[in-house]
Every structure is written in structure tokens, then in C-alpha cells.
Design a protein around this motif. Structure first.
Motif, PDB file in Angstrom:
ATOM      1  N   UNK A 391       0.838  -1.201   0.000  1.00 46.70           N
ATOM      2  CA  UNK A 391       0.000   0.000   0.000  1.00 46.70           C
ATOM      3  C   UNK A 391       0.876   1.256   0.000  1.00 46.70           C
ATOM      4  N   UNK A 392       0.622   2.113  -0.978  1.00 46.17           N
ATOM      5  CA  UNK A 392       1.402   3.346  -1.115  1.00 46.17           C
ATOM      6  C   UNK A 392       1.314   4.222   0.144  1.00 46.17           C
ATOM      7  N   UNK A 393       0.200   4.137   0.871  1.00 45.57           N
ATOM      8  CA  UNK A 393       0.060   4.929   2.100  1.00 45.57           C
ATOM      9  C   UNK A 393       1.140   4.549   3.107  1.00 45.57           C
ATOM     10  N   UNK A 394       1.372   3.253   3.269  1.00 37.94           N
ATOM     11  CA  UNK A 394       2.403   2.797   4.209  1.00 37.94           C
ATOM     12  C   UNK A 394       3.770   3.285   3.755  1.00 37.94           C
ATOM     13  N   UNK A 396       4.468   5.978   1.979  1.00 39.01           N
ATOM     14  CA  UNK A 396       4.630   7.419   2.176  1.00 39.01           C
ATOM     15  C   UNK A 396       4.772   7.799   3.650  1.00 39.01           C
ATOM     16  N   UNK A 397       4.058   7.083   4.519  1.00 47.96           N
ATOM     17  CA  UNK A 397       4.227   7.343   5.957  1.00 47.96           C
ATOM     18  C   UNK A 397       5.660   7.064   6.383  1.00 47.96           C
ATOM     19  N   UNK A 433      -1.371  14.876   0.837  1.00 50.33           N
ATOM     20  CA  UNK A 433      -1.321  14.043   2.037  1.00 50.33           C
ATOM     21  C   UNK A 433       0.108  13.792   2.471  1.00 50.33           C
ATOM     22  N   UNK A 434       0.941  13.464   1.497  1.00 52.30           N
ATOM     23  CA  UNK A 434       2.333  13.131   1.807  1.00 52.30           C
ATOM     24  C   UNK A 434       3.053  14.340   2.397  1.00 52.30           C
ATOM     25  N   UNK A 437       2.189  15.127   5.926  1.00 50.83           N
ATOM     26  CA  UNK A 437       2.795  14.242   6.929  1.00 50.83           C
ATOM     27  C   UNK A 437       4.297  14.471   7.077  1.00 50.83           C
TER      28      UNK A 437
END
Lengths: 498, 240
Positions: A391-394, A396-397, A433-434, A437
Motif C-alpha cells: 500500500x502506497x500509504x504505508x 509514504x508514511x 497528504x504526503x 505528513x
């Protein structure tokens, strides 16, 4: 020893590439830097690396001239009056670029082009401007034959910026790299989406988190070479790096790494960088003789030493081998990586750097993105190619967490599915979003495009193929990109978007 | 909480509505389109006969997955199958979504009368509505169903300004696209000027129904339909 006759006879190098290689070979016959034995040992183990900067520094590695001053005042040395119209401006810049030294001997920073051009556009139609920009940009692409060269755009939405983006999409050039400085409070969604749309055709521009980078120095900043955040009117004296996985390989265990190997490497490299800066500032005569200094386009007190690290991921994975934990996937591994980062950060916040008032006389940390000869060494603090989280979200976090302690440039690169062209607003959502964060810099390219980002610079796949067949290619960076593309298995970079 | 059969969750979808969205696909459909390109989601299933591909999940469980993608998404889209077969689940999921500031869209074939679910309409930001045919016989031949509710929903959603997008899958002869465009205009009037219209070029990729070997329409045909739509007064027309 360099095989000088080999350089002379090479059929793979262009004339210009030969001249530059021969100059470096000449420089390397000198032995003017004092290097202690211990430092020599870590160089031999490639735990620290001077990136072939040469044995006798005679110009700063990266120079970011104050182009605004040049446009306002012209140059006495170059016999250029302040430009009065667009033709004069572009011509004046083409002349100045030719005289900006760097480690590659090509200018690595071309200025915030949209803002520089904007005041000169009145009275021209879009088509007239685009024709002039095309000539200008093609001149740059064909004569600055090294893609460690960067132009900036934004953060404002300008007619000049839009026209440059349109022209870039048509030209498909590898040089210069473009970066758009993005700040949601300043940049309109429209031009941000146009920038992202453009990147899906020509892998340019990358997007910089303006909010998080703008206060790095007391002066304005530019993005130069391969994503380096540096002060305008100055730049970087030098960039050297700790090759973290090679340091880890010298350690018996985690404690030995933290207690002995890492501190010794950090200190050895920092002293070595000071030695380079000392020679450059005190002995080379650069700052006494360059017209750029005399005319106030650069200032000695605006240069820094960039302290590079590379392969945080691989280093962590080596130290975690027995536990079987992986950087980017397991909490224990990421926590260990965090500890490494804080150790480096603490060291740098104490260690005095020579002649670096703009960075409070400290070296600034940089996520170095790798060299063509690196194998099994992942760029900066990135997650290894092919091992990216599903998952790209993980992903980027994770990036946000590890970008935090790096002020002079760190980045992530994402290959995107072609369908993303139809929805640049979706890519903008990801960027927003990125950046929110803490991600500092992000680059995209379209999965099947000819232009591909290697570690930060752009290379054409078609040129790589030519070079592999032994043909001459225009750009030096194709020489670096070709082995890198294979060594780093870039074809395996995870493609994002559905 | 009520559970629904979840076929798939795509954390970052670039093709299911405006911006970047998490797309949730529910299992089960009430019609059988001859051109359906994800027929594996058609079959209804029950909680007592679990399969590997389908997970029965509460809205809370689904939302836990969605939360991982905040702040990279601007909303969620629930698709299918036909997701309006599970209105209570949607109400619960969208309530959570709205609380987190996400826009919540439904992707629907329109055959369920949405005016019967005011609670759902309240928490739903908009519906992306398929209008598969205007003539009921054509509709029946294509889907096995009846389009009375589709036309009713078209008006109902437009009146409430909850019509996010109208979609037409285009195949000459099978689909009366010209009639659909004219019919929409006569139903929602002026509002066509700001309603998104997506003209989808039929592709037989993944199709196992009657039209599995049908050819894609030509670009000329697609452009002709786009021109027609613009002439009628649509302003936001996309061909995909």
C-alpha cells in the motif's frame, strides 16, 4: 591510475567527455589533501566515499548563482547589459550558464525559470513565447550534456510556469531536471495538476514541499543537481558520503556498529570534508578569482558541506539479519534505522564544519541517491526497489518519518500507471497528504515512458540501449544510468495507481 | 453492526470518481449485463457459505482499512456488484466517512429505488449512475432487468444535486446512446450543463457474457457522441 591512453582512444566517449575525463585524470595526479591512515582504511573499505570529487578541489561542487541579481545588473566580466526583453534575457542566461562551474563542469542550477521569465512576457502571444522557450530549452538539453542540472518552478501560478510546462511536455528532454515548489497555500490546484499531468508524459517536474524546505537557510533556496536543497548565491563546497551498509559489514554486531564503526566513519568523513573545504577556500584561489564572486553572484559565506548517507535500508537489514526484520516492513527494523539516523544527526549537530556560517558552521545531512557502481546499496533512506510496501500509504508514511532529519535533500520516486494521466487531481491528493505528513520531495514518472528517473536524474531508455551497444551518446549521465538501471533493478520499481 | 460481502478494497483508486479514493467493491449484483467486465462480482453470496475471495465485514472493519489511506485520499467510493443492495451497511460506512471529512460516493446501476432510503441519501455525497439504455426493451435485452428505477433515480438524484456523474457504456446497435443523451436532457433539463458525463468506450476485456466478442466502437463514433452531448448542452463530457 586512470588509463589515460584508454581515454584518448575511446570510441564510446564524445570529444567533450574525453576532455572532462582527462582533466580529472590530471587533477588526480596531485596529492594535496592530508588524509589520516584510519580515514584511508575506511575509504578502502568503501564505508566512506568521496564520490570521485577529485584530489585537488578547485571549484565548489555545486554553485547556485543569484540569477535575479544577474538579470537586474548584467555582468561586467561577461560584458552583458541587464536584459530588456525576452530575447535578451534568454540569450544572457545562455551565456552565463556556460560560465558556471561545478563538479560536472556544467551548471547544476539554472534558476527559478518561471519567475525569471515572467516579467519579460508582456506583448508576446503564447505561441511566440513557446517558440523562444523551445529554442532556449533545446539549447540547454543539447549543450549541457549532463542531467545533474536543475531548473525550478513555482510556487506561484504564473503564465510563464504554465507555458514552460506545456513546452516541456512537447520536447521530452532529459535536461534540465525541473522541480515545482509546491505549497497548497500559494500554489493553485490548477497549475499543480498541470505539473503532475506533465510529469506523466516527460517525468518532469518533480514536486518539492516548499513549506518544509523554504526555511532551511536564511537566504532563499533552490533545488539543484540531484534534488539538493541549497542556498541561492552559494551552494555546496563538497558532498561525500557514509556508505552505511559497508560500515555495517565491518561491525561484529549492533553494539560494535554503534560504539565503534559508525562514530569512526562519521568522524573520518567529517574531517575529510573539512580538509577539502580548507584547501578549496584557503589554497585553490577560487573565491579570490572567480568573476561570480567579484560580481556578487555568489558569496563565500553561503556555501555548505553536504554530508551524505546512502543505504540506510541495507544497513538496517544487515544489522537485523539474525532477527529477519526488514526496513520498511517491520517496526523493530524501522526503530533501529531511526536510531542510526539520530546518532548521525547528533554527531553532525556537534561537529564544527569549516567556513559554513550559513549552516551555523555545521555539515548538513543529505540523502545521497547512489552511484553507478553501487550494488545492493539503496538510495538515501529509501526502501529498496522491489521491496516497497504493497500500500502506497504505508510507503509514504515511512518516507515522512525518515525525511525528517535530512535538510539538504531527500526524495522518493514513484512509477505510475498510465491511467493516472486521466486523473492528475488524484496524484495531487497523494502529494497533499504526503507533504502534510512531512514528505519533503516526491517525483513521479509514467511506467512506460522513455524518460526514466534513475536515482534523481533523468535518462532516456532509448539512449541506454544505444550506449549498451557501444554507441556514443550525448549525455554523460547515460553512462551512469545504464549500469544503475540494471544494478538497481529499476524495471522492478513498484508501479502505483489502479 | 451489519456485515456486507466485500470482494475487494483498492486503497488508491485513480478511476473511481474525483481525486484519489479508496474504492470498496461489494459482492452481488441484481442484473446480468451482457458486457459486464467484472462478472466475478455478480453472484450473490451468503454469510454461511464463505469463500476465499469474499470477506464479510462490518462498516467499522472496512473503515479501519480506509483510515490507513487518510490523508492521501479525498473520499471513498463503494462499487460492486451493486452496492445499493446493502443500504444499511452503506449508511453506517458513510456516517464514519463523513465524520472523517471524506466524500462518500456510490457507484450504481440505478435499479434500486433510492428514494426509499432517505438516510442513505443524507450521508451520501453523490451517486455515479449508469444509464445503460433508455428504451426498456433494449435495457432488458442488455441486462435482463427493468430500467424504470434508473430513470426515476436519475430525476430524484438530480433534484437533490446528488448526481455526481452519469455513465454510458457505448456500443452501437446494442446501446441507444443518442436516445439516452436526449432522454437525460428531457429529464434533468438545465442541470446537464454541470453534471459530469462519462462516455465509456466498450472494451471486451474480462467480459464473459453475450458481448464477449463484440468489438469496441471507433474513436469517430465516440467523438460523434461527445459532439452530440455538447450540442445538447452537456458541458463536462469525458470519453474513457
Amino acid at each position: 591510475m586512470t588509463d589515460i591512453l584508454g581515454l584518448v582512444k575511446s570510441q564510446k566517449l564524445t570529444y567533450e567527455q574525453k576532455v572532462l575525463s582527462l582533466a580529472q585524470a590530471a587533477e588526480n595526479t596531485l596529492d594535496v589533501l592530508h588524509i589520516p591512515e584510519k580515514t584511508q582504511y575506511y575509504f578502502e573499505k568503501n564505508a566512506i566515499d568521496n564520490l570521485f570529487e577529485g584530489n585537488a578541489p578547485y571549484r565548489p561542487r555545486y554553485i547556485l548563482p543569484d540569477y535575479d541579481k544577474f538579470i537586474k545588473e548584467g555582468s561586467e566580466f561577461l560584458q552583458i547589459e541587464p536584459p530588456k526583453d525576452l530575447d535578451e534575457l534568454l540569450n544572457a542566461l545562455m551565456i552565463l550558464y556556460r560560465h558556471v562551474p561545478s563538479i560536472t563542469s556544467f551548471p547544476i542550477y539554472l534558476g527559478n525559470l518561471d519567475k525569471m521569465i515572467a516579467p519579460f512576457l508582456d506583448g508576446y502571444t503564447d505561441e511566440e513565447i513557446k517558440k523562444k522557450l523551445k529554442l532556449f530549452l533545446n539549447y540547454i538539453d543539447r549543450t549541457i550534456t549532463d542531467s545533474f542540472c536543475h531548473a525550478n518552478l513555482g510556487p506561484e501560478d504564473t503564465r510563464a510556469g504554465r507555458l514552460i510546462l506545456e513546452v516541456e511536455r512537447e520536447l521530452q528532454n532529459a535536461v534540465p531536471n525541473f522541480t515545482f515548489k509546491y505549497d497548497p497555500d500559494i500554489t493553485s490546484d490548477e497549475i499543480a495538476e498541470l505539473a503532475l499531468y506533465t510529469t506523466m508524459f516527460c517525468a518532469n517536474p518533480a514536486i518539492c514541499n516548499h513549506k518544509l524546505n523554504k526555511d532551511t537557510y536564511t537566504t532563499d533556496y533552490g533545488i539543484a543537481s540531484c534534488y539538493n536543497i541549497l542556498p541561492i548565491g552559494g551552494g555546496a563546497y563538497t558532498l561525500a558520503r557514509v556508505v552505511l551498509p559497508n560500515a555495517a559489514k565491518l561491525a561484529k554486531d549492533v553494539d560494535h556498529f554503534f560504539d565503534t564503526i559508525l562514530p569512526e566513519c562519521l568522524e573520518a568523513l567529517a574531517n575529510y570534508m573539512n580538509e577539502r573545504i580548507r584547501f578549496l577556500v584557503e589554497e585553490s584561489g577560487f573565491f579570490e578569482s572567480s568573476f561570480l564572486v567579484k560580481e556578487g553572484l555568489i558569496h563565500k559565506d553561503r556555501f555548505i558541506g553536504m554530508y551524505g548517507i546512502v543505504g540506510l535500508a541495507d544497513c538496517t537489514n544487515i544489522l537485523m539479519k539474525d532477527e529477519g526484520k526488514r526496513y520498511g516492513h517491520d517496526k523493530e527494523a524501522d526503530d533501529l534505522a531511526d536510531r542510526i539516523m539520530h546518532t548521525i544527526h547528533e554527531f553532525l549537530s556537534e561537529f564544527p564544519a569549516l567556513y559554513s556560517p550559513i549552516s551555523n558552521n555545521r555539515f548538513l545531512l543529505h540523502a545521497q541517491v547512489g552511484m553507478d557502481y553501487d550494488i545492493g546499496i539503496t538510495a538515501g533512506v529509501r526502501i529498496p526497489i522491489g521491496d516497497e510496501p504493497e500500500n502506497m500509504s504505508d510507503h509514504l508514511r515511512h518516507s515522512a518519518r525518515f525525511h525528517k532529519l535530512i535538510p539538504t535533500g531527500c526524495s522518493d520516486i514513484f512509477a505510475m500507471e498510465t491511467t493516472a494521466r486521466n486523473n492528475p487531481s488524484a496524484m495531487l491528493d497523494i502529494v497533499k497528504g504526503a507533504f502534510d505528513l512531512g514528505v519533503k520531495y516526491i517525483a513521479f514518472y509514467e511506467e512506460n515512458g522513455d524518460l526514466v528517473r534513475i536515482t534523481g536524474y533523468l535518462v532516456k531508455r532509448s539512449e541506454i540501449e544505444k550506449y549498451k551497444k557501444g554507441e556514443q551518446v550525448l549525455q554523460n549521465t547515460t553512462h551512469l544510468g545504464a549500469p544503475n538501471y540494471d544494478n538497481n533493478k529499476l524495471q522492478n520499481r513498484k508501479v502505483r495507481g489502479v | 453492526m451489519i456485515k456486507a460481502p466485500v470482494r475487494k478494497i483498492i486503497p488508491h483508486s485513480l478511476v473511481d470518481g474525483p481525486g484519489n479514493r479508496t474504492a470498496i467493491f461489494l459482492q452481488g449484483c441484481n442484473i446480468r449485463c451482457a458486457y459486464c467486465h467484472n462478472p466475478e462480482t455478480q453472484e450473490m453470496c451468503t454469510e454461511s457459505s464463505p469463500t476465499e475471495e469474499i470477506k464479510w465485514m462490518t462498516a467499522e472493519e472496512v473503515f479501519k482499512e480506509v483510515e490507513r489511506d487518510i490523508p492521501f485520499i479525498r473520499g471513498i467510493t463503494v462499487s460492486g456488484g451493486e452496492c445499493t443492495l446493502y443500504p444499511e451497511f452503506l449508511v453506517e460506512l458513510f456516517t464514519l466517512g463523513q465524520k472523517a471529512g471524506l466524500s462518500c460516493l456510490i457507484d450504481s446501476n440505478g435499479t434500486i429505488d433510492l428514494s426509499k432510503y432517505p438516510e442513505l441519501i443524507e450521508v451520501c455525497s453523490g451517486v455515479m449512475l449508469d444509464v445503460k439504455a433508455w428504451d426498456n426493451e433494449k435495457f432488458n435485452k442488455l441486462t435482463g432487468g427493468n430500467n424504470r428505477n434508473v430513470l426515476k433515480n436519475l430525476k430524484f438524484l438530480s433534484d437533490l444535486d446528488k448526481l455526481e456523474e452519469i455513465r454510458i457504456v457505448c456500443i452501437p446497435d446494442e446501446v441507444d446512446a443518442e436516445d439516452i443523451l436526449k432522454g437525460i436532457k428531457s429529464t434533468i433539463g438545465e442541470k446537464i450543463s454541470y453534471t459530469n458525463l462519462k462516455l465509456i468506450k466498450f472494451r471486451n476485456h474480462g467480459v464473459i457474457g453475450r458481448l464477449k466478442e463484440a468489438e469496441s466502437p471507433s474513436d469517430e463514433y465516440m467523438n460523434y457522441l461527445k459532439e452530440l452531448a455538447l450540442e445538447l448542452g452537456f458541458k463536462k463530457v469525458k470519453i474513457t
